[in-house]
Enzyme design. Structure first.
Site, PDB file in Angstrom:
ATOM      1  CE1 TYR A 141       2.743 -29.802  -4.233  1.00 59.92           C
ATOM      2  CE2 TYR A 141       3.599 -30.639  -2.158  1.00 59.92           C
ATOM      3  CZ  TYR A 141       3.707 -29.796  -3.240  1.00 59.92           C
ATOM      4  OH  TYR A 141       4.766 -28.939  -3.317  1.00 59.92           O
ATOM      5  CE  LYS A 191      -1.663 -22.041 -18.104  1.00 61.36           C
ATOM      6  NZ  LYS A 191      -1.036 -20.844 -18.694  1.00 61.36           N
ATOM      7  CG  ASP A 223       0.870 -18.089 -17.545  1.00 65.15           C
ATOM      8  OD1 ASP A 223      -0.139 -17.705 -16.902  1.00 65.15           O
ATOM      9  OD2 ASP A 223       0.826 -18.333 -18.764  1.00 65.15           O
ATOM     10  CG  ASP A 247       6.143 -26.006  -3.494  1.00 68.28           C
ATOM     11  OD1 ASP A 247       6.696 -25.684  -2.439  1.00 68.28           O
ATOM     12  OD2 ASP A 247       6.682 -26.739  -4.360  1.00 68.28           O
ATOM     13  CG  ASP A 251      10.615 -22.000  -2.892  1.00 67.81           C
ATOM     14  OD1 ASP A 251       9.958 -22.144  -1.840  1.00 67.81           O
ATOM     15  OD2 ASP A 251      11.614 -22.701  -3.168  1.00 67.81           O
TER      16      ASP A 251
END
Ligand code: IPM
Ligand code: MG
Length: 365
Positions: A141, A191, A223, A247, A251
Site C-alpha cells: 500500500y 507467501k 492462498d 484486506d 472481506d
C-alpha cells in the site's frame, strides 16, 4: 473523564451509519458522565467536492490531536477515474499514516441469531471466533517506487511490496498480545514460497514468537488460508498478516457471520489512540436509501471504548445491546433474507434503547 473524538462520516452509507453510531456515543457519554468533545471533518469524495482534496492537512492534525477517530467510509464512483492522489480512498490511507495506526484489528465472530444469514453451512461456521490482525501502514500500500511509467512503446505499472523488520516485529507483538488473552494461537499468513518480503516476515514472526512460549504459532500461505477460512474457520484464533493479504482475507471472513455490515475494526498506533471504522466501504449502490446496516459502526464504537479508553464495561454493554436486538429479530436488508427488514435509523434506535435502559441507568439530560 474527558475524551476528544474526531468524527468523519465520509461518503455514501458512511454518513448514514455514522449518524447512528454518534447517537450511541452521546448516550454513553451522558450515562457514564464522560465528557465527549466531538469534532467533525470531511473526507473522501465529500471533501474532494468541497475542498478539492481527499482530506485536508488540518483534518490530519485534528486526528493526531484527538483521542480517537471514528470514520464511516470513503469512496464514490464519480472519482473512480481520477489519478491515485485524487481518489477518495487517499483520505483513509493518509489518516492511517498520519496517526501511525499500524495495527488493524478485525474480529470475526458469529451472532447465533444470524447463523442462517451466512452463505456458509451452519456446521462449518458455528464455532468461529477469530481476529484478523492486519499490518496497516506498510507493505504494498505504501512501498516505493510506485508509478505508471512509459518505457518505449510500453506502459509499465509498478508497486513495491516493502517490509522492514521493525514493522513486522511490532505488528507481530500486537497479534501475540491479543492471542495471550484469547485461545493462544497465532496463524501468520504470508507467501514465503514466492516473496522475499514474506521470508523476512516469517523469520521475524518466529523470532517474536520466542518471547511468547505459551502461544502456538503456525504459518500458512495466503492462498491456503483463503481456502481454510471457508473450509474450517474455527481452526483460527488470531490471524496475523500483511496489509494487502489482510484486506482481502478480512472481506472474505466477513461472509462467515453473514454480512460485511456486521464487522467493526480498530486501527491502533504505538500509544492507545485509534482509528475506528466499519470494514465495509461506502456502498454507493445503496447510499441514501436508509438500508445500510449500522451495526459494524456501532460495534466500532464499542471497540473504541475497549481499546482507546480501557472501558471494557461500556464496550460489553454496546456489544450486548447489539446481540439483544439481533435476538429480538431486528434485521436490516443485508441480514433479513426473505424476512422483514428495517431501516438504518430503526436499527440504530433499537440498539440505542438497549444501551440506554439495560441496567437501569438514567440519563442526566
Ligand atoms: C479497508 C478498505 C480500504 C483498504 C480502502 C477503502 C482503501 O478496503 O479498510 O479494508 O484497502 O484498506
Ligand atoms: Mg478492504
Amino acid at each position: 473523564m474527558n475524551i476528544k473524538v474526531l468524527i468523519i462520516p465520509g461518503d455514501g452509507i458512511g454518513r448514514e451509519v455514522i449518524c447512528e453510531a454518534e447517537k450511541i456515543l452521546d448516550v454513553v457519554g451522558r450515562s457514564y458522565q464522560i465528557k465527549i468533545e466531538k469534532m467533525h471533518a470531511l473526507a473522501g469524495g465529500a471533501c474532494l467536492e468541497e475542498k478539492g482534496v481527499p482530506i485536508e492537512e488540518e483534518t490530519l492534525e485534528l486526528a493526531k490531536e484527538a483521542d480517537a477517530v471514528l470514520l464511516g467510509a470513503v469512496g464514490s464512483p464519480e472519482w473512480d477515474n481520477m489519478p491515485i492522489k485524487k481518489k477518495p480512498e487517499q483520505a483513509i490511507l493518509k489518516l492511517r499514516k498520519a496517526m501511525g495506526s499500524f495495527a488493524n484489528i478485525r474480529p470475526v465472530k458469529i451472532f447465533l441469531p444470524l447463523i442462517n444469514a451466512s452463505p456458509l453451512k451452519e456446521k462449518i461456521i458455528r464455532n468461529t471466533d477469530l481476529v484478523v490482525v492486519r499490518e496497516l501502514t506498510g507493505g504494498i500500500y505504501f512501498g516505493e517506487p510506485r508509478e505508471i511509467r512509459e518505457e518505449g512503446n510500453k506502459i509499465k505499472g509498478i508497486n513495491s511490496l516493502v517490509y522492514y523488520d521493525y514493522e513486522i516485529e511490532r505488528i507481530a507483538r500486537v497479534a501475540f498480545e491479543i492471542a495471550v488473552k484469547r485461545r493462544k494461537k497465532v496463524t501468520s499468513v504470508d507467501k514465503a514460497n514466492v516473496l522475499e518480503s514474506s521470508i523476512l516476515w516469517r523469520k521475524t514472526v518466529n523470532e517474536v514468537s520466542k518471547d511468547y512460549p505459551e502461544i502456538e504459532i503456525n504459518h500458512m500461505y495466503v492462498d491456503n488460508c483463503a481456502m481454510q477460512i471457508i473450509r474450517n474457520p474455527s481452526q483460527f484464533d488470531v490471524i496475523l498478516t500483511t496489509n494487502l493479504f489482510g484486506d482481502i482475507l478480512s472481506d472474505e471472513a466477513s461472509m462467515i457471520p453473514g454480512s460485511i455490515g456486521l464487522l467493526p475494526s480498530a486501527s491502533l498506533n504505538e500509544g492507545k489512540k485509534g482509528l475506528y471504522e466499519p470494514i465495509h466501504g461506502s456502498a454507493p449502490d445503496i447510499a441514501g436509501r436508509g438500508e445500510a446496516n449500522p451495526l459494524a459502526t456501532i460495534l466500532s464504537v464499542a471497540m473504541m471504548f475497549r481499546y482507546s479508553f480501557d472501558l471494557g464495561e461500556i464496550a460489553d454493554r454496546i456489544e450486548k445491546a447489539v446481540e439483544m436486538v439481533l435476538e429480538e429479530g431486528f434485521r436490516t436488508p443485508d441480514i433479513a433474507g426473505d424476512g422483514k427488514a428495517i431501516s438504518t435509523a430503526m436499527m440504530g434506535e433499537a440498539v440505542l434503547k438497549k444501551v440506554h435502559f439495560r441496567d437501569g441507568l438514567t440519563l442526566s439530560e
